[in-house]
Write a protein that holds these residues in place. Structure first.
Motif: not given
Length: 361
Positions: A244, A248, A322-323, A325-327, A329-330
């Protein structure tokens, strides 16, 4: 019968993902290695791949899962030589009386009459067209496709019927079929998802031993998009505390290769996959095993896996959020947050056969 025992010594399984050959859950008898008092060394052979044929009665598998974006799929093969240790399709081999471990990778089933059966099913009067998903269970472009050509023959049927299809693969053999895929893409009949689990070639070789290297998969994305085929980069599965951190970077590399959309799925460990995965962790990443499994349990209510609809693909809890949200956003930053274009169903038309009455209009 030495080949049915477990565990299998490392020197006998080069290029394989699983370390053992646990008996399928439906079998009445379990085979194990035991010491019989005779210390006689044996030179056992390296595990080879064996392929047997199945005469398929039907090939369109109707899916009723409410959290999947398709309602039917097709599998030219059972088992997969790619050997991805995390593959959630492994438990299906138990229905054949085979091990979801090493036999999933070494005892493959080909379905050579799949194209003919597919054509027959598409001609049925009651058939209602909708996209067929291929590659959602085992990879249609695994190495044996090079010799068998069953996937290509199925694609030819779908092209002739002008039937929509969504393909998921890690295999570079898909490039062989660019002539068919580009024609279908021009009509809005095909889209492809390429799975990129990691950009680390060493990790990929350990985790998915007979898959093309990550850089080679990115090259496949580039060739497909240059041919006009819509491609989604699939950051799947995401392994907490192992792959993970690359999320990004994977999306950025996919976008650079030409992908126009993206998706992700959390690591899933149904049935026998849980034990096989933990066995793999202990062999390759013993220092990280407890951390990885702790995150997975936290995402599934204390269990290593939960099959609940709408939760099994992503998990729950802070780490999963969190993962996600990261996905998001990216994907937004890279322009990968839009879904792939819908496939056309209005062009479907069974081709005329010899002796058919032709239409006047």
């Amino acid at each position: 019968m030495p080949d049915a025992t477990r565990p299998v010594p490392k020197e006998r399984r080069p290029g394989r993902g699983a370390a053992s050959r646990e008996t399928g859950r439906f079998e009445r008898h379990v085979r194990e290695d035991v010491q019989d008092g005779w210390d006689i060394p044996e030179d056992l052979p390296v595990l080879r791949t064996f392929v047997s044929d199945e005469v398929a009665r039907s090939v369109i598998n109707y899916v009723r899962s409410p959290d999947l974006p398709f309602d039917r799929s097709l599998n030219p093969y059972r088992g997969c030589e790619h050997g991805c240790i995390y593959c959630f399709a492994r438990p299906s081999h138990a229905y054949l009386g085979l091990s979801p471990g090493l036999e999933f990778e070494t005892r493959l089933i080909a379905r050579p009459n799949a194209p003919q059966v597919l054509a027959r099913e598409l001609r049925a009067r009651r058939y209602a067209v909708a996209p067929i998903a291929i590659g959602t269970n085992t990879d249609p472009y695994q190495p044996i496709e090079r010799d068998r050509g069953i996937m290509r023959a199925c694609l030819e049927v779908l092209r002739d019927f002008r039937h929509p299809v969504a393909i998921v693969t890690k295999g570079t053999l898909i490039e062989r079929d660019l002539d068919i895929l580009s024609d279908m893409a021009a009509q809005g009949l095909v889209r492809v998802g390429i799975s990129v689990t990691t950009l680390d070639a060493g990790l990929s070789r350990r985790m998915e031993p007979r898959c093309p290297a990550p850089a080679r998969r990115l090259a496949v994305i580039r060739r497909l998009t240059e041919a006009g085929v819509p491609v989604r980069v699939m950051a799947s599965p995401m392994v907490p505390a192992l792959t993970d951190p690359e999320l990004e970077a994977i999306l950025t590399a996919g976008r650079g290769a030409g992908a126009t959309s993206a998706s992700w799925i959390m690591l899933r460990l149904p049935r026998e996959v849980a034990d096989l995965w933990q066995e793999w962790l202990q062999e390759h990443y013993p220092d990280r095993a407890a951390r990885i499994m702790g995150h997975l349990r936290a995402m599934h209510g204390g269990e290593v896996y939960s099959s609940a609809w709408h939760k099994r693909m992503r998990g729950e809890g802070p780490y999963a959020q969190i993962i996600a949200q990261r996905f998001d956003r990216a994907a937004r930053a890279l322009g990968l947050n839009d879904a792939q274009p819908p496939l056309r169903c209005d062009l479907f038309r069974p081709p005329a056969r010899a002796g058919d009455q032709l239409s006047l209009f």
